[in-house]
Design an enzyme around this catalytic site. Structure first.
Site, PDB file in Angstrom:
ATOM      1  N   LYS A 195     -16.484  -9.403   7.326  1.00  0.00           N
ATOM      2  CA  LYS A 195     -15.438 -10.276   6.766  1.00  0.00           C
ATOM      3  C   LYS A 195     -16.047 -11.563   6.226  1.00  0.00           C
ATOM      4  CE  LYS A 195     -11.522  -8.047   7.374  1.00  0.00           C
ATOM      5  NZ  LYS A 195     -10.733  -7.611   6.223  1.00  0.00           N
TER       6      LYS A 195
ATOM      7  N   CYS B 288     -11.324  -1.807  14.129  1.00  0.00           N
ATOM      8  CA  CYS B 288     -11.705  -3.221  14.264  1.00  0.00           C
ATOM      9  C   CYS B 288     -11.897  -3.649  15.707  1.00  0.00           C
ATOM     10  CB  CYS B 288     -10.644  -4.106  13.643  1.00  0.00           C
ATOM     11  SG  CYS B 288     -10.709  -4.061  11.872  1.00  0.00           S
TER      12      CYS B 288
ATOM     13  N   GLU C 236     -16.985 -10.539   2.889  1.00  0.00           N
ATOM     14  CA  GLU C 236     -15.765 -10.370   2.086  1.00  0.00           C
ATOM     15  C   GLU C 236     -15.255 -11.727   1.597  1.00  0.00           C
ATOM     16  OE1 GLU C 236     -12.284  -7.581   3.296  1.00  0.00           O
ATOM     17  OE2 GLU C 236     -11.427  -9.583   3.400  1.00  0.00           O
TER      18      GLU C 236
ATOM     19  N   GLU D 231     -14.038 -11.722  -5.999  1.00  0.00           N
ATOM     20  CA  GLU D 231     -12.708 -11.117  -6.219  1.00  0.00           C
ATOM     21  C   GLU D 231     -11.627 -11.855  -5.433  1.00  0.00           C
ATOM     22  OE1 GLU D 231     -15.389  -9.439  -5.242  1.00  0.00           O
ATOM     23  OE2 GLU D 231     -15.537  -7.473  -6.216  1.00  0.00           O
TER      24      GLU D 231
ATOM     25  N   GLU E  51       2.105   1.661  -3.476  1.00  0.00           N
ATOM     26  CA  GLU E  51       1.008   2.139  -4.328  1.00  0.00           C
ATOM     27  C   GLU E  51       0.805   3.642  -4.120  1.00  0.00           C
ATOM     28  OE1 GLU E  51      -2.765   0.239  -3.571  1.00  0.00           O
ATOM     29  OE2 GLU E  51      -3.821   1.571  -4.953  1.00  0.00           O
TER      30      GLU E  51
ATOM     31  N   SER F 139      -7.704   1.829  -2.536  1.00  0.00           N
ATOM     32  CA  SER F 139      -6.461   1.083  -2.801  1.00  0.00           C
ATOM     33  C   SER F 139      -6.772  -0.262  -3.453  1.00  0.00           C
ATOM     34  CB  SER F 139      -5.729   0.845  -1.473  1.00  0.00           C
ATOM     35  OG  SER F 139      -4.743  -0.151  -1.639  1.00  0.00           O
TER      36      SER F 139
ATOM     37  N   CYS G 114      -9.101  -2.159   3.479  1.00  0.00           N
ATOM     38  CA  CYS G 114      -9.089  -3.420   4.238  1.00  0.00           C
ATOM     39  C   CYS G 114     -10.353  -3.679   5.037  1.00  0.00           C
ATOM     40  CB  CYS G 114      -7.858  -3.505   5.137  1.00  0.00           C
ATOM     41  SG  CYS G 114      -7.532  -2.032   6.065  1.00  0.00           S
TER      42      CYS G 114
ATOM     43  N   GLU H 219       0.828  -1.211   0.000  1.00  0.00           N
ATOM     44  CA  GLU H 219       0.000   0.000   0.000  1.00  0.00           C
ATOM     45  C   GLU H 219       0.867   1.268   0.000  1.00  0.00           C
ATOM     46  OE1 GLU H 219      -3.170  -0.518   2.736  1.00  0.00           O
ATOM     47  OE2 GLU H 219      -4.348   1.088   1.854  1.00  0.00           O
TER      48      GLU H 219
HETATM   49 FE1  HC1 Z   1      -9.306  -5.612  10.946  1.00  0.00          FE
HETATM   50 FE2  HC1 Z   1      -7.618  -5.822   9.076  1.00  0.00          FE
HETATM   51  S1  HC1 Z   1      -7.388  -4.428  10.869  1.00  0.00           S
HETATM   52  S2  HC1 Z   1      -9.764  -5.088   8.749  1.00  0.00           S
HETATM   53  O1  HC1 Z   1     -10.001  -4.063  11.303  1.00  0.00           O
HETATM   54  O2  HC1 Z   1      -6.888  -4.592   7.845  1.00  0.00           O
HETATM   55  O3  HC1 Z   1     -11.641  -7.428  10.855  1.00  0.00           O
HETATM   56  O4  HC1 Z   1      -8.463  -6.604  13.612  1.00  0.00           O
HETATM   57  O5  HC1 Z   1      -8.110  -8.232  10.493  1.00  0.00           O
HETATM   58  O6  HC1 Z   1      -8.017  -7.938   6.930  1.00  0.00           O
HETATM   59  O7  HC1 Z   1      -4.880  -6.901   9.704  1.00  0.00           O
HETATM   60  C1  HC1 Z   1     -10.786  -6.718  11.012  1.00  0.00           C
HETATM   61  C2  HC1 Z   1      -8.855  -6.209  12.699  1.00  0.00           C
HETATM   62  C3  HC1 Z   1      -8.280  -7.119  10.315  1.00  0.00           C
HETATM   63  C4  HC1 Z   1      -7.797  -7.150   7.738  1.00  0.00           C
HETATM   64  C5  HC1 Z   1      -5.891  -6.519   9.450  1.00  0.00           C
END
Ligand code: HC1
Length: 594
Positions: A362, A528, A365, A370, A273, A323, A303, A270
């Site tokens: 998640k 998170c 996700e 993707e 990028e 990103s 993320c 990142e």
């Molecule tokens: Fe998260 Fe991440 S910080 S998004 O908040 O970028 O869920 O903890 O796992 O993937 O590393 C959540 C937390 C986590 C991702 C990372």
């Protein structure tokens, strides 16, 4: 200010403010269901916290302390008044009971499956458990600013009120609303009427099969909250090594990776990028190929899956700013199946990739197309922190009692080696801080100019935070960045994210320079560590305790910068070769569209 009052016949001095919280501060525990410390206008519905003030029944959650009050919190009269209040709604009475808030929150949903919409199995409703406290609606609309759900009712009689359901406005199925699966509604639901779709069956079945390798990764924020599920106070104990040891007790052929490792990897990709986007904006260079990254500024983090869905549904014009990096969870999943498995001579189809996350989105996700290679998903099952605790309880494992120094408690190598920068991803501002620690040092050769690497301006629970770092005396390779003041902003919670998006959109609309170079957005308030899958209850005060644990652990780690992680260096040497290179492009980057 304190006020002299009488509580249960005793003369005391009570702090000003809400009677409920002032009594709590005094050590008087009252049951409450429909009140939440983070939600304005909550309370006053269920009357579970009823007390008698100067001879009149009052809900403690809507009554303010004043001088001379005579308060009765535990007489037979109070008890019977509370029971009468709670009996108004027969569903309410059958599913809850008088007791402490913790007891009420511990009520588990019945085994009966709730209403599951066929296209989203992420947020599940079980209307017969709903007590109409309205916290979910307030959270969705008032705190997140999404307003995907509302209470539907046809009239005001008791029977009609009992039939009221929380659902998408006008009865719209959740997937067709603005819902982003953040799960914040679940987190404030006191009765279990809302909950996440469980992945426990998938994980339990995999654990029973010793021939299949199970790879479990743990998100940064899980370790600082898990102990709350086992009776510890928020902020009392981080379970980094204990949660690993616990995972190894669940079955054979279990491998434990740290999402913090792939958070470090995300930072490398990142940051590169970002520097590339800035370079192009300064040189005016245009796109040069189909594999090219976008060039829009600011670059915005990708993320947090609830946030990505929010952009897709509300700010389609800002998608080029998001990103191209996959989330750390997906990077770890992709490497698990396509690198680790192949390196060990295992068919990627045989590996069960499990992620323990603080997050409900998640789960969504993991199902997105993707995040797969040749039809093989990077992650097969996502458990929330709550589900992981439930899994441990059914195996009779209490992680708070495990030995953190045992061999079992070590992450697998190399994907368990991680820096403090990867760990602080779990708190709002953490991705930004980690990126600045790396980007500044890569460009100037010097550590980021904040005491002890702590980038304080992006820490804390303020809704939107901004900072600027000037790049001076940069190394020859980065000469074009000399004198550039890199402007960054951080938002957590979608109401705050909306403010930042509108600021960026306005600048675009008027042809003005972008207000920032890099923006971090986390869907959930607090980041998170305040995710929808975290232990209940969660409040801002509890999140602050979790954040303290994260920053303490980061401060104590020998490795605090992603680019110094030796396992990351080795991965580039052996496999990826260079940031944003061909292999990275294939496995670690993607693009989003609505
Ligand atoms: Fe998260 Fe991440 S910080 S998004 O908040 O970028 O869920 O903890 O796992 O993937 O590393 C959540 C937390 C986590 C991702 C990372």
């Amino acid at each position: 200010k304190v006020f002299p009052v009488r509580v249960n016949g005793e003369a005391v001095r009570l702090g000003g403010g809400l009677l409920l919280t002032s009594l709590q501060a005094l050590g008087v525990r009252l049951p409450f269901i429909c009140w939440h410390p983070d939600i304005i206008d909550s309370g006053g519905r269920c009357r579970a916290c009823s007390v008698v003030v100067d001879g009149k029944m009052k809900p403690a959650c809507t009554t303010y302390v004043r001088e001379g009050m005579i308060i009765d919190t535990k007489s037979e009269l109070v008890r019977s008044l509370r029971e009468a209040a709670m009996a108004v709604d027969p569903k309410f009475k059958s599913e809850t009971r008088l007791g402490s808030a913790a007891e009420i929150l511990a009520l588990r949903p019945s085994s009966k499956e709730g209403t599951v919409h066929p296209r989203t199995r992420y947020v599940i409703r079980q209307p017969e458990l709903c007590n109409h406290c309205n916290l979910c609606v307030q959270m969705c609309r008032g705190v997140q600013g999404v307003a995907a759900i509302g209470e539907l009712r046809d009239g005001g009689t008791d029977a009609e009120l009992s039939a009221t359901e929380v659902k998408g406005f006008h009865g719209t199925p959740l997937p067709q609303t603005e819902c982003v699966n953040c799960g914040q509604c679940i987190n404030v639901c006191p009765t279990g009427a809302l909950r996440e779709a469980s992945a426990l069956d998938v994980v339990r079945e995999a654990m029973r099969d010793p021939t299949r390798p199970k790879v479990i990764q743990f998100a940064p924020a899980v370790r600082v909250a898990l102990a709350e599920e086992f009776g510890k106070a928020p902020g009392e104990q981080s379970l980094t090594r204990e949660m690993v040891a616990a995972a190894r007790l669940l079955g054979d052929n279990v491998h434990v990776f740290d999402t913090n490792f792939s958070a470090d990897l995300t930072i490398i990709e990142e940051a590169n990028e970002l520097l590339e986007r800035i370079r192009r904006s300064l040189t005016g260079e245009k796109r040069y190929g189909p594999d090219d990254i976008h060039e829009a500024l600011p670059q915005i983090t990708s993320c947090s899956p609830g946030w990505v869905t929010f952009v897709e549904k509300n700010f389609h014009d800002l998608l080029p700013n998001v990103s191209s990096c996959k989330s750390p969870m997906q990077m770890a999943g992709a490497l698990t199946k396509q690198y680790w498995a192949r390196k060990h001579g295992v068919d990627p189809n045989d590996v069960v990739s499990i992620a323990v996350m603080p997050c409900v989105a998640k789960k969504y996700e993991a199902d997105r197309p993707e995040f797969s290679t040749d039809g093989i998903p990077h992650v097969d099952a996502v458990l929330t922190t709550r589900e992981y605790a439930e899994l441990l309880r059914t195996h009779d494992v209490d992680p708070t009692a495990l030995d953190p120094t045992s061999k079992l408690a070590e992450f697998d190598r190399p994907f368990g080696i991680a820096s403090g920068a990867g760990l602080i991803f779990g708190a709002t501002g953490g991705v930004m801080e980690a990126a600045l620690r790396t980007a500044y040092e890569v460009v100037t050769g010097r550590p980021v100019p904040f005491a002890k690497l702590d980038v304080q301006p992006v820490r804390g629970m303020q809704g939107v935070k901004a900072a600027a770092v000037k790049l001076e005396n940069v190394s020859r390779e980065w000469k074009f960045l000399e004198g550039v003041e890199v402007k960054v902003a951080v938002a957590h919670g979608l109401s705050n994210a909306r403010k930042l998006c509108e600021e960026i959109r306005l600048a675009n609309h008027h042809g003005l320079p972008p207000p920032y170079h890099f923006v971090e957005v986390m869907c959930c308030p607090g980041g998170c560590l305040g995710g929808g899958g975290q232990p209940k209850p969660t409040s801002m005060d509890i999140k602050k305790e979790r954040a303290k644990l994260i920053y303490k652990e980061d401060r104590d780690l020998p490795l605090r910068k992603s680019h110094e992680n030796p396992a990351i260096k080795e991965l580039y040497r052996d496999f990826l070769h260079e940031p944003m290179g061909h292999a990275s492009h294939e496995l670690l980057h993607t693009t989003y569209s609505a």
